[in-house]
Motif scaffolding. Structure first.
Motif, PDB file in Angstrom:
ATOM      1  N   UNK A   1     119.912-116.947  20.974  1.00  0.00           N
ATOM      2  CA  UNK A   1     119.064-116.813  19.785  1.00  0.00           C
ATOM      3  C   UNK A   1     119.104-118.112  18.994  1.00  0.00           C
ATOM      4  N   UNK A   2     117.924-118.622  18.661  1.00  0.00           N
ATOM      5  CA  UNK A   2     117.817-119.857  17.884  1.00  0.00           C
ATOM      6  C   UNK A   2     117.229-119.490  16.522  1.00  0.00           C
ATOM      7  N   UNK A   3     117.829-119.996  15.467  1.00  0.00           N
ATOM      8  CA  UNK A   3     117.316-119.698  14.131  1.00  0.00           C
ATOM      9  C   UNK A   3     116.227-120.705  13.777  1.00  0.00           C
ATOM     10  N   UNK A   4     115.052-120.182  13.506  1.00  0.00           N
ATOM     11  CA  UNK A   4     113.906-121.026  13.153  1.00  0.00           C
ATOM     12  C   UNK A   4     113.868-121.283  11.660  1.00  0.00           C
ATOM     13  N   UNK A   5     112.781-121.908  11.186  1.00  0.00           N
ATOM     14  CA  UNK A   5     112.678-122.191   9.750  1.00  0.00           C
ATOM     15  C   UNK A   5     112.498-120.904   8.947  1.00  0.00           C
ATOM     16  N   UNK A   6     112.843-120.980   7.667  1.00  0.00           N
ATOM     17  CA  UNK A   6     112.671-119.799   6.797  1.00  0.00           C
ATOM     18  C   UNK A   6     111.187-119.567   6.518  1.00  0.00           C
ATOM     19  N   UNK A   7     110.461-120.606   6.270  1.00  0.00           N
ATOM     20  CA  UNK A   7     109.032-120.465   5.948  1.00  0.00           C
ATOM     21  C   UNK A   7     108.195-120.867   7.159  1.00  0.00           C
ATOM     22  N   UNK A   8     107.041-120.202   7.318  1.00  0.00           N
ATOM     23  CA  UNK A   8     106.180-120.471   8.469  1.00  0.00           C
ATOM     24  C   UNK A   8     105.709-121.921   8.480  1.00  0.00           C
ATOM     25  N   UNK A   9     105.553-122.530   7.294  1.00  0.00           N
ATOM     26  CA  UNK A   9     105.034-123.902   7.290  1.00  0.00           C
ATOM     27  C   UNK A   9     106.033-124.913   7.854  1.00  0.00           C
ATOM     28  N   UNK A  10     107.263-124.436   8.136  1.00  0.00           N
ATOM     29  CA  UNK A  10     108.221-125.328   8.789  1.00  0.00           C
ATOM     30  C   UNK A  10     108.108-125.267  10.309  1.00  0.00           C
ATOM     31  N   UNK A  11     107.281-124.346  10.806  1.00  0.00           N
ATOM     32  CA  UNK A  11     107.203-124.167  12.261  1.00  0.00           C
ATOM     33  C   UNK A  11     106.651-125.372  13.039  1.00  0.00           C
ATOM     34  N   UNK A  12     105.574-126.024  12.565  1.00  0.00           N
ATOM     35  CA  UNK A  12     105.044-127.134  13.365  1.00  0.00           C
ATOM     36  C   UNK A  12     106.085-128.207  13.648  1.00  0.00           C
ATOM     37  N   UNK A  13     106.792-128.649  12.614  1.00  0.00           N
ATOM     38  CA  UNK A  13     107.812-129.700  12.831  1.00  0.00           C
ATOM     39  C   UNK A  13     108.934-129.169  13.729  1.00  0.00           C
ATOM     40  N   UNK A  14     109.329-127.923  13.508  1.00  0.00           N
ATOM     41  CA  UNK A  14     110.414-127.308  14.274  1.00  0.00           C
ATOM     42  C   UNK A  14     110.031-127.233  15.769  1.00  0.00           C
ATOM     43  N   UNK A  15     108.826-126.754  16.045  1.00  0.00           N
ATOM     44  CA  UNK A  15     108.416-126.603  17.458  1.00  0.00           C
ATOM     45  C   UNK A  15     108.212-127.958  18.123  1.00  0.00           C
ATOM     46  N   UNK A  16     107.609-128.899  17.374  1.00  0.00           N
ATOM     47  CA  UNK A  16     107.384-130.232  17.978  1.00  0.00           C
ATOM     48  C   UNK A  16     108.718-130.920  18.277  1.00  0.00           C
ATOM     49  N   UNK A  17     109.702-130.738  17.407  1.00  0.00           N
ATOM     50  CA  UNK A  17     111.009-131.380  17.628  1.00  0.00           C
ATOM     51  C   UNK A  17     111.691-130.843  18.887  1.00  0.00           C
ATOM     52  N   UNK A  18     111.379-129.597  19.249  1.00  0.00           N
ATOM     53  CA  UNK A  18     112.032-128.983  20.414  1.00  0.00           C
ATOM     54  C   UNK A  18     111.221-129.120  21.690  1.00  0.00           C
ATOM     55  N   UNK A  19     109.950-129.593  21.555  1.00  0.00           N
ATOM     56  CA  UNK A  19     109.064-129.616  22.739  1.00  0.00           C
ATOM     57  C   UNK A  19     109.488-130.718  23.694  1.00  0.00           C
TER      58      UNK A  19
ATOM     59  N   UNK B   1     121.992-109.959  17.744  1.00  0.00           N
ATOM     60  CA  UNK B   1     120.934-109.900  18.772  1.00  0.00           C
ATOM     61  C   UNK B   1     121.499-110.401  20.107  1.00  0.00           C
ATOM     62  N   UNK B   2     122.274-111.487  20.066  1.00  0.00           N
ATOM     63  CA  UNK B   2     122.861-112.007  21.321  1.00  0.00           C
ATOM     64  C   UNK B   2     123.784-110.961  21.960  1.00  0.00           C
TER      65      UNK B   2
END
Ligand code: SF4
Length: 446
Positions: free
Chosen positions: A428-446, A419-420
């Protein structure tokens, strides 16, 4: 009777011009015979052929709608016995019964419950569709006043007026005929009067007979009296009777094109035992009822029945999808992160729900992958680096973000380098595999 492909072919222009999208007139005729094409696709068909074919290609179960506005209920138009053959067309409607002998408080409570019954499930609005007002008081004046009051308090809700008394029917209909209600209650004893009232007021007539032979005779008689739009009740009330009658009716209409039973079916499921009522209602949803009448509204019952209906009436060949676009979740600014997923409804609602949970305003790019989930779309070659890059470029999002950074699902981490390469200037940043990992992932980057 339905025409065969060869009989239909004889009525077509036979020029093989392909304007209908089929290579030959014969191929088009075969599709028409299978009800997999519409005659409108041939621009050169003669008026005479249109008339003959139009009648022959009409859906075996008459297409009828009651109610008005965007909450009008469409019924019929079904072409198959089993939804894996094609799809079921118009979802079964739920109506709740309201008796004109009830107190004002009871009536108002039912009306409020119907108005507030709507829930949102994977992007679809699901609700109780109609109120069936029954003339249990036997008083025409009382029936008329309750019908008027319910119509005034719930102007968008479709109505079924249930009475076998022609005087009560006529009086009540006067007030609400423009809402296109169903007038239910025509039987052998009152057929002439009820047919005349339905015809004069241009409303659908609901008819009841004991058994399929009597029902057939009655629909033919009422059609002869000039009423085309009917819903039919075979008198079946037990689970066994409902299953048998509804199946015979659907088979006769679909397999034999038997017009006398080619109408939407109404099923009365009311029981004192609410669990049993729900069970009977599920039978109606599963086996061919166009309307199921319930005695009451309970949230647990609604949820079970709405979910079943949604599943039965989802086209099995077309995954549920949401629109391709970039959704803004929360109060996004130019700094908000940008994530991407596919347009399978369940994927979208799970991912967007987790983003909402994170409380981090985020842009969610939803890419059209024909309703496939992330891994399936990737495996099918629909969620590839080239296609993602093209979607991001064409979306114009580049001009709205402060940082060209795209978060991809962890399951397709393998695509990040490609993609890059295809999106110069983007990281391109690789996010979590499962959607339920998104809250922690997004908060850590905010
Ligand atoms: Fe035949 Fe009509 Fe199709 Fe042309 S558009 S191929 S005439 S059916």
């Amino acid at each position: 009777m339905a025409l065969t492909g060869v009989e239909i072919f004889k009525l077509l222009p036979k020029t093989n011009c392909k304007k209908c999208g089929h290579p030959t007139c014969l191929a088009f005729a075969m599709k028409l015979a299978q009800r997999q094409a519409s005659l409108d696709a041939c621009p050169d068909v003669s008026e005479e052929a249109k008339k003959i074919l139009g009648e022959a290609s009409a859906p075996p179960i008459r297409s009828i709608a009651f109610g008005s506005g965007d909450k009008a209920v469409k019924m019929g138009e079904e072409n198959v016995l089993f939804r894996h053959e094609k799809k079921f067309v118009n979802p079964c409607a739920f109506a709740v019964e309201l008796k004109d002998s009830m107190s004002d408080d009871e009536i108002n409570k039912i009306v409020d419950n119907v108005i507030n019954s709507e829930i949102d499930r994977v992007g679809q609005k699901l609700r109780i569709d109609a109120i069936c007002i029954t003339n249990t008081s036997g008083d025409a004046g009382k029936f008329e006043s309750v019908v008027k009051a319910v119509s005034a308090n719930a102007p968008a809700v479709s109505l079924i007026l249930s009475t076998s008394n022609p005087q009560a029917a006529e009086a009540a209909l006067k007030a609400v005929a423009d809402k296109k209600p169903i007038l239910y209650g025509a039987d052998e004893s009152n057929a002439d009067a009820m047919a005349a009232i339905a015809k004069n007021n241009k409303v659908i007539l609901g008819i009841i007979a004991k058994g399929l032979d009597a029902l057939t005779a009655l629909t033919e008689k009422i059609k002869g009296l000039g009423v085309e739009d009917m819903v039919i009740d075979s008198g079946a009330r037990t689970a066994k009777e409902i299953l048998e009658a509804n199946t015979y009716i659907r088979r006769a209409a679909i397999k034999k094109n038997f017009k006398a039973l080619g109408y939407p079916v109404i099923t009365f499921a009311q029981r004192d035992d609410k669990m049993l009522e729900t069970l009977i209602a599920t039978l109606g949803v599963t086996k061919y009822s166009s309307i199921v009448v319930l005695s009451s509204i309970e949230k647990w019952k609604d949820l079970a029945l709405f979910t079943l209906r949604q599943n039965i009436y989802t086209d099995p060949q077309v995954p549920m999808q949401v629109e391709q676009k970039i959704y803004k979740i929360g109060e996004t600014t130019a700094d908000a992160p940008l994530t991407i997923t596919t347009n399978f409804s369940l994927t979208y609602f799970i991912v967007s729900g987790e983003i909402e949970n994170s409380k981090v305003p985020t842009r969610l790019a939803v890419m059209d992958c024909e309703g496939l989930s992330v891994l399936t779309a990737w495996a099918a070659g629909k969620f590839t680096a080239s296609k993602i890059a093209q979607f991001i470029q064409e979306s114009g999002i580049e001009n709205e973000v402060a940082k060209k950074e795209l978060i991809i699902p962890g399951y397709v981490a393998i695509l990040s380098g490609a993609i890059e390469d295809k999106l110069p200037g983007w990281k391109v940043v690789v996010g979590p595999r499962e959607a339920n990992g998104l809250p922690a992932f997004l908060r850590a980057r905010a």
